[in-house]
Design an enzyme around this catalytic site. Sequence first.
Site, PDB file in Angstrom:
ATOM      1  N   ARG A  32       0.820  -1.201   0.000  1.00 14.08           N
ATOM      2  CA  ARG A  32       0.000   0.000   0.000  1.00 14.08           C
ATOM      3  C   ARG A  32       0.860   1.259   0.000  1.00 14.08           C
ATOM      4  O   ARG A  32       0.406   2.335  -0.370  1.00 14.08           O
ATOM      5  CB  ARG A  32      -0.911  -0.009   1.251  1.00 14.08           C
ATOM      6  N   LYS A  33       2.118   1.149   0.406  1.00 18.94           N
ATOM      7  CA  LYS A  33       2.977   2.322   0.606  1.00 18.94           C
ATOM      8  C   LYS A  33       3.408   2.924  -0.732  1.00 18.94           C
ATOM      9  O   LYS A  33       4.373   2.475  -1.346  1.00 18.94           O
ATOM     10  CB  LYS A  33       4.197   1.944   1.424  1.00 18.94           C
ATOM     11  N   THR A  34       2.699   3.936  -1.167  1.00 16.73           N
ATOM     12  CA  THR A  34       3.021   4.607  -2.425  1.00 16.73           C
ATOM     13  C   THR A  34       3.420   6.055  -2.160  1.00 16.73           C
ATOM     14  O   THR A  34       3.223   6.574  -1.065  1.00 16.73           O
ATOM     15  CB  THR A  34       1.814   4.583  -3.378  1.00 16.73           C
TER      16      THR A  34
END
Length: 199
Positions: A32-34
């Site tokens: 999820r880490k964008t």
Amino acid sequence: ALSRASGVATRASQAVSRARAAGWHGAVAGTRKTTPGFRLVEKYALLVAGADTHRYDLSHMVMLKDNHIWSCGSITAAVVKARRAAGFSTKVEVEARNLKEGIEAAAAGADIVMLDNMEPGALKKAAAQIKRAYPHVLIEASGGITMENLAQYASADVDVISKSYHQGYDVLDYSLKIIPGAAIGEVGSHGDQGGAAVS
């Protein structure tokens, strides 16, 4: 955006290639880490690379981490509460640090057990035991995974190997040049930067 997406896609494609070369056909996934403001671009880049996007944002799946578990008192209590709140249509994933936690998560009704920050050998043994007892549960390997050791986590009992391909990637440089006399639609290599030339 094109340069950033190309950097993500290049890294993710390399990871997929390494997994396939090892004979593993599970899902190579991002996280999820964008980058703020570039979520759609970076998620699209994963798809272009043949990788999985994982959850698009916090609303797409319940992920129970240590803080959630501690606040509820146990993995079982956290899964029960999450399931009640999320309903039948949303998957629940639990981050587990060892086999004991993974078994408890699966027994409590988690859809996915993420085995986090484990050595490859220990992770594969834990995955095998969880799969034997709960064959319907997906097993995700995450944490400490690099391009160099990714293949070591590949196993018939591991369904997903995730890594943040959209952090610390190279931004590819493009040079767009008009080439006098070139046919319309012709694409070739041109320029000092070795970028694509599009006329």
